[in-house]
Design an enzyme around this catalytic site. Structure first.
Site, PDB file in Angstrom:
ATOM      1  N   GLY A  43       0.810  -1.220   0.000  1.00  0.00           N
ATOM      2  CA  GLY A  43       0.000   0.000   0.000  1.00  0.00           C
ATOM      3  C   GLY A  43       0.837   1.261   0.000  1.00  0.00           C
ATOM      4  O   GLY A  43       1.725   1.435  -0.817  1.00  0.00           O
ATOM      5  N   GLY A  44       0.540   2.150   0.935  1.00  0.00           N
ATOM      6  CA  GLY A  44       1.213   3.442   0.987  1.00  0.00           C
ATOM      7  C   GLY A  44       0.380   4.515   0.296  1.00  0.00           C
ATOM      8  O   GLY A  44      -0.596   4.223  -0.388  1.00  0.00           O
ATOM      9  N   GLU A  98      -4.271   3.180   2.420  1.00  0.00           N
ATOM     10  CA  GLU A  98      -4.505   4.576   2.814  1.00  0.00           C
ATOM     11  C   GLU A  98      -5.614   5.189   1.954  1.00  0.00           C
ATOM     12  O   GLU A  98      -5.365   5.656   0.869  1.00  0.00           O
ATOM     13  CB  GLU A  98      -3.216   5.373   2.693  1.00  0.00           C
TER      14      GLU A  98
END
Ligand SMILES: *[C@@H]1O[C@H](CO)[C@@H](O)[C@H](O)[C@H]1NC(C)=O
Ligand SMILES: *[C@@H]1O[C@H](CO)[C@@H](O)[C@H](O)[C@H]1NC(C)=O
Ligand SMILES: *[C@@H]1O[C@H](CO)[C@@H](O)[C@H](O)[C@H]1NC(C)=O
Length: 409
Positions: free
Chosen positions: A114-115, A157
């Site tokens: 993710g991130g 996120e």
């Protein structure tokens, strides 16, 4: 009757032992932005050489991605991650990372997905479909097995935010429950990095479920302020500042670390599950008026202060970049004892960040609240080469804060 005082004493001693067994905040989880391998000069971060595995007891490799159409976990950089790819042998990043356990057998290694840049959409799609969730979990397990990781870290996120969907909150619970069931079969460690603020917690998470299914909740208690505010502010302040008082903006004023952490605890997070996230970088601004460089000073709209030579992103400055600047150019630094943090300015730019003292104080705060551990984003923007002094100053400050007799705060 005559045994009673002995029993009372025994019970008291056992209770003390039990509480001391759960109360100590231990270690530091270190995220590694592996793309920092491509940075120039002193900014180039080579995990095998520069990651401090004496201080970091949990290291987290970022990031892999996900296919929305199938739910499969995928590498986003074959060359860096595997050591394959077109035209050569590549860098073998996954295996070099988990090989660090040979140097420190107590090290825990996780792979993160993710991130910020991946947004929310594919995670939203996958978590809404039982077949894709299964594929997600099975392919994650496949990566951990093949490359010897100990755990997986979910950095979606964020559920129900950005390009997500309101059903994400429930689907995220289902996803982590299913991950838990599968991971229990293998003994894998499950963690997630979460949006810190009270607003983020309410939009994205059922906190008691996270506390139940995850081994660790990494609260990203940073990026709380930035150029989008339109006024200057330290992005990871421990406490509220009176500087916002006359802005009449309670939303801005309420964004500070202590308020975030108490929000997570009040919503039912077990303190021992929480990892207090701390930044090794600043958020920067362009001053609207060079003569006003205080907190809450007007800032120009746009992307923030000038990009640094290594991270090359306006609005963000690595601590390593800042400490080099401070040695050569005209930055004035101010300690803010009210919020706990520093800010620094030139005639055009303003940056708010953490230094050794503030990280030591935050670590003591984590100990006071009996949080499980500390965390940094990220290893590659500490002064890991020791260009400005002794190497790893920020990580060392956290280590100092964890000790029984901190000297830096
Ligand atoms: C990283 O450091 C190791 C050990 O010094 C070295 O063997 C390797 O070639 C370096 N990798 C890169 C990409 O610079
Ligand atoms: C989402 O998944 C699709 C495949 O379904 C892929 O092409 C795309 O790159 C993914 N997007 C992100 C941001 O990872
Ligand atoms: C991984 O290790 C190999 C062998 O030492 C080295 O050639 C390679 O550069 C390393 N990869 C990274 C990303 O440092």
């Amino acid at each position: 009757m005559r045994y009673q005082p002995v029993i009372v004493l025994l019970v008291a001693v056992l209770a003390m032992l039990a509480s001391s067994a759960v109360s100590a905040t231990k270690g530091t989880a270190c995220y590694v932005g592996t793309w920092a391998n491509y940075r120039d000069g002193n900014g180039k971060f080579n995990t095998s050489e520069h990651l401090n595995i004496d201080i970091c007891d949990h290291i987290i490799y970022t990031f892999v991605g996900i296919r929305g159409d199938t739910g499969e976990v995928i590498s986003l950089d074959d060359w860096l991650d595997y050591g394959t790819g077109s035209g050569g042998t590549g860098l073998r990043g996954f295996l070099n990372f988990t090989d660090l356990k040979k140097k420190n057998p107590n090290l825990r290694t996780s792979l993160a997905i993710g991130g910020w840049r991946q947004c929310s959409l594919n995670y939203s799609i996958v978590s809404n479909d039982p077949v894709k969730r299964r594929k997600f979990i099975d392919t994650a397990v496949g990566f951990l097995k093949e490359y010897n990781f100990d755990g997986f870290d979910l950095d979606w996120e964020y559920p129900s935010q950005r390009d997500g969907n309101p059903v994400d909150l429930e689907n995220f619970n289902t996803l982590i429950r299913e991950f838990r069931e599968e991971f229990d079969k293998h003994g894998y460690y499950l963690s997630a990095a979460v949006g810190a603020s009270n607003q983020a917690a309410d939009l994205s998470y059922h906190v008691p479920s996270l506390s139940k299914y995850l081994d660790r909740i990494f609260v990203m208690a940073y990026d709380l302020h930035g150029s989008w505010d339109g006024i200057t502010g330290i992005h990871a302040p421990l406490y509220r500042t009176s500087a916002y008082d006359n802005t009449n903006n309670e939303t801005l004023a309420s964004l500070y670390v202590d308020n975030c952490i108490r929000g997570w605890l009040n919503r039912g997070a077990d303190p021992e599950k929480i990892g207090l996230g701390m930044p090794t970088y600043g958020k920067s601004f362009k001053l609207a008026d060079s003569s006003n460089h205080n907190l809450a000073a007007p800032a120009l709209p746009g992307n923030g202060g000038s990009a640094g030579p290594y991270t090359k992103e306006s609005g963000t400055l690595g601590y390593n970049e800042y400490c080099e600047y401070k040695q050569t150019t005209g930055w004035t630094e101010v300690w803010d004892g009210e919020q706990i943090g520093i800010y620094a300015y030139t005639t055009t730019d303003w940056v708010g960040l953490d230094n050794q003292k503030s990280l030591c104080i935050k670590t003591k705060y984590a100990k006071d609240l009996k949080l499980g551990t500390t965390m940094i984003w990220a290893a590659e923007t500490d002064d890991f080469r020791g260009v400005c002094g002794t190497a790893h100053p920020l990580l060392s400050a956290i280590k100092d804060g964890l000790s029984s007799n901190p000297t830096l705060c």
